[in-house]
Design an enzyme around this catalytic site. Structure first.
Site, mmCIF file in Angstrom:
data_model
loop_
_atom_site.group_PDB
_atom_site.id
_atom_site.type_symbol
_atom_site.label_atom_id
_atom_site.label_comp_id
_atom_site.label_asym_id
_atom_site.label_seq_id
_atom_site.Cartn_x
_atom_site.Cartn_y
_atom_site.Cartn_z
ATOM 1 C CB SER A 1 -0.868 -0.015 1.262
ATOM 2 O OG SER A 1 -1.495 1.238 1.413
ATOM 3 C CE1 TYR B 1 -3.679 -2.409 5.594
ATOM 4 C CE2 TYR B 1 -3.312 -0.109 5.028
ATOM 5 C CZ TYR B 1 -3.592 -1.404 4.633
ATOM 6 O OH TYR B 1 -3.773 -1.697 3.308
ATOM 7 C CE LYS C 1 -1.481 -4.438 3.388
ATOM 8 N NZ LYS C 1 -1.853 -5.749 2.815
HETATM 9 P P1 NAD Z 1 -11.214 -6.464 1.344
HETATM 10 O O1 NAD Z 1 -11.401 -6.460 2.817
HETATM 11 O O2 NAD Z 1 -12.390 -6.191 0.479
HETATM 12 O O3 NAD Z 1 -10.568 -7.854 0.893
HETATM 13 C C1 NAD Z 1 -9.738 -8.612 1.716
HETATM 14 C C2 NAD Z 1 -10.290 -10.029 1.721
HETATM 15 O O4 NAD Z 1 -9.437 -10.854 2.513
HETATM 16 C C3 NAD Z 1 -11.685 -10.123 2.337
HETATM 17 O O5 NAD Z 1 -12.522 -10.854 1.456
HETATM 18 C C4 NAD Z 1 -11.477 -10.861 3.652
HETATM 19 O O6 NAD Z 1 -12.585 -11.670 3.988
HETATM 20 C C5 NAD Z 1 -10.236 -11.679 3.345
HETATM 21 N N1 NAD Z 1 -9.400 -12.015 4.496
HETATM 22 C C6 NAD Z 1 -8.931 -11.199 5.477
HETATM 23 N N2 NAD Z 1 -8.146 -11.872 6.321
HETATM 24 C C7 NAD Z 1 -8.099 -13.167 5.871
HETATM 25 C C8 NAD Z 1 -7.442 -14.339 6.308
HETATM 26 N N3 NAD Z 1 -6.678 -14.331 7.406
HETATM 27 N N4 NAD Z 1 -7.615 -15.488 5.614
HETATM 28 C C9 NAD Z 1 -8.406 -15.514 4.508
HETATM 29 N N5 NAD Z 1 -9.051 -14.419 4.040
HETATM 30 C C10 NAD Z 1 -8.896 -13.263 4.709
HETATM 31 O O7 NAD Z 1 -10.027 -5.428 1.034
HETATM 32 P P2 NAD Z 1 -9.478 -4.905 -0.360
HETATM 33 O O8 NAD Z 1 -9.766 -3.456 -0.437
HETATM 34 O O9 NAD Z 1 -9.897 -5.776 -1.458
HETATM 35 O O10 NAD Z 1 -7.913 -5.042 -0.089
HETATM 36 C C11 NAD Z 1 -7.179 -6.170 -0.513
HETATM 37 C C12 NAD Z 1 -5.732 -6.001 -0.109
HETATM 38 O O11 NAD Z 1 -5.227 -4.787 -0.655
HETATM 39 C C13 NAD Z 1 -5.523 -5.913 1.400
HETATM 40 O O12 NAD Z 1 -4.340 -6.599 1.724
HETATM 41 C C14 NAD Z 1 -5.353 -4.435 1.640
HETATM 42 O O13 NAD Z 1 -4.571 -4.152 2.765
HETATM 43 C C15 NAD Z 1 -4.642 -3.990 0.365
HETATM 44 N N6 NAD Z 1 -4.866 -2.576 0.054
HETATM 45 C C16 NAD Z 1 -6.144 -2.062 -0.026
HETATM 46 C C17 NAD Z 1 -6.328 -0.708 -0.274
HETATM 47 C C18 NAD Z 1 -7.712 -0.121 -0.309
HETATM 48 O O14 NAD Z 1 -7.852 1.093 -0.121
HETATM 49 N N7 NAD Z 1 -8.782 -0.875 -0.587
HETATM 50 C C19 NAD Z 1 -5.237 0.132 -0.468
HETATM 51 C C20 NAD Z 1 -3.964 -0.409 -0.414
HETATM 52 C C21 NAD Z 1 -3.796 -1.765 -0.148
#
Ligand code: NAD
Ligand code: UDP
Length: 338
Positions: free
Chosen positions: A126, A150, A154
């Site tokens: 991120s 958080y 990362k």
């Molecule tokens: P999201 O919460 O929609 O998706 C994450 C998924 O992982 C969910 O479906 C959740 O149920 C699953 N999950 C969480 N912990 C788990 C575990 N221990 N075992 C199995 N499944 C698990 O979030 P997103 O926005 O799709 O983000 C996806 C990734 O991208 C994350 O790692 C997040 O940190 C990173 N990210 C997101 C953003 C943002 O703004 N959306 C920005 C930068 C990075």
């Protein structure tokens, strides 16, 4: 035979869109998700877009026995690791849960991959690892100083993967630093539906437009930006999804570790987003300028030049399309997949 890619967290927002891009590129996504922040009904929607539902295993990425079984029974050629927790405020209140899930989860996964001889990994990092940057656009070489648990979770995983690749040059790793992912698939069938009151700007604005919330609270109108509101690099989730496929293809061709910003290279203010959403929806977005949100950085955006030169990837969809696609999803699914 399509190569199988294990997509951890594939039922979530970015993961589900990436499954669409993977299928379009000839891969077979295999989702592993504990459904902690997602809805299993996303699979039916994916089936409508892709033609068949991706295979799905409900389970936790920290479950080593389950991972070992998956790697034994499936011909997995690579992994895209989205599974994790992402709410900054929750990470401050409950840091150990964040380190447990995001850091320990990534370690269990990489150990299982190593044991199975699968060494191609695309990791969701991120832009939050940059903290408050000295200047924008931010290159990948900028100082890393995340300002909350958080972001630190990362960075810890990034550091561990850099060490892993130094120890074993056979690894093929991409660390993808996303800026602000927004928007939805153009079909309006999949999108983001946060539980409870949204923390992020775009879902909040969409919920005001559809009448679920009265007005947006703009967090600060006195920043040193053109209109006084915070500036971010919003990137369409389908552009991000395609960036993952491009990173996977690159990793398949070449061992090593690459670290890449995925953003548009352009900043948009809170009021730019409000205006674009009004154009897209034909609705007036009521808002009120309130105090700054503690911990917020005034303005930042990424430098995506390295992703373009290395992967041939760049974001193609602009702010208007991000808002149009968010609106289509929000209007058709005011209560998400329910
Ligand atoms: P999201 O919460 O929609 O998706 C994450 C998924 O992982 C969910 O479906 C959740 O149920 C699953 N999950 C969480 N912990 C788990 C575990 N221990 N075992 C199995 N499944 C698990 O979030 P997103 O926005 O799709 O983000 C996806 C990734 O991208 C994350 O790692 C997040 O940190 C990173 N990210 C997101 C953003 C943002 O703004 N959306 C920005 C930068 C990075
Ligand atoms: N923001 C806002 N009102 C909200 C949510 C967000 O004014 O209800 C602002 C926030 O201060 C920031 C921008 O919108 O300037 C993006 O915030 P978001 O939480 O979506 O992303 P992040 O801060 O993580 O980049």
């Amino acid at each position: 035979m399509s190569p199988t890619i294990l997509v951890t967290g594939g039922a979530g927002f970015i993961g589900s869109h990436t499954c669409v891009a993977l299928a379009a590129a000839g891969y077979a996504p295999l989702i592993l998700d504990n459904l902690g922040n997602s809805d299993v009904r996303v699979l039916d929607r994916l089936a409508r877009i892709i033609g068949t539902a991706p295979r799905f295993v409900e389970g936790d990425v920290r479950d080593r026995a389950l991972l070992d079984r998956l790697f034994r029974e499936e011909a997995i050629s690579g992994v895209i690791h989205f599974a994790g927790l992402k709410a900054v405020g929750d990470s401050v209140a409950d840091p150990i849960t964040y380190y447990q899930n995001n850091v320990h989860g990534s370690f269990v996964l990489t150990e299982a991959m190593q044991a199975a001889g699968v060494r191609t990994l695309i990791f969701s990092s991120s832009a939050t690892v940059y903290g408050d940057p000295d200047s924008s656009p931010i290159p990948e070489s900028a100082a890393l100083r995340p300002a909350n648990p958080y972001g630190r979770s990362k960075l810890m995983v990034e550091d561990a993967l850099r060490d892993l690749r130094r120890a074993d040059p056979a690894w093929r790793i991409a660390l993808l630093r996303y800026f602000n992912p927004v928007g939805a698939h153009e079909s309006g069938l999949i999108g983001e539906h946060p539980q409870g009151k949204p923390n992020n700007l775009m879902p909040f604005v969409s919920q005001v437009a559809v009448g679920l919330r009265d007005k947006l609270s703009v967090h600060g109108g006195d920043y040193p930006t053109a209109d006084g509101t915070g500036v971010r690099d919003y990137v369409h989730v389908m552009d991000l999804a395609e960036g993952h496929v491009a990173a996977l293809r690159h990793a398949e061709k070449q061992p090593g570790l690459v670290t890449l910003n995925l953003g548009t290279g352009q900043g948009a203010s809170v009021l730019d987003v409000v205006k674009a959403f009004e154009r897209a929806s034909g609705k007036t977005i009521a808002y009120e300028v309130g105090p700054r949100r503690p911990g917020d950085v005034p303005a930042y955006w990424g430098d995506p030049a390295l992703a373009e030169s290395l992967l041939g990837w760049r974001a193609r969809r602009g702010l208007d399309q991000m808002c149009e696609d968010s609106w289509r999803w929000q209007q058709g699914n005011p209560t998400g997949y329910a």
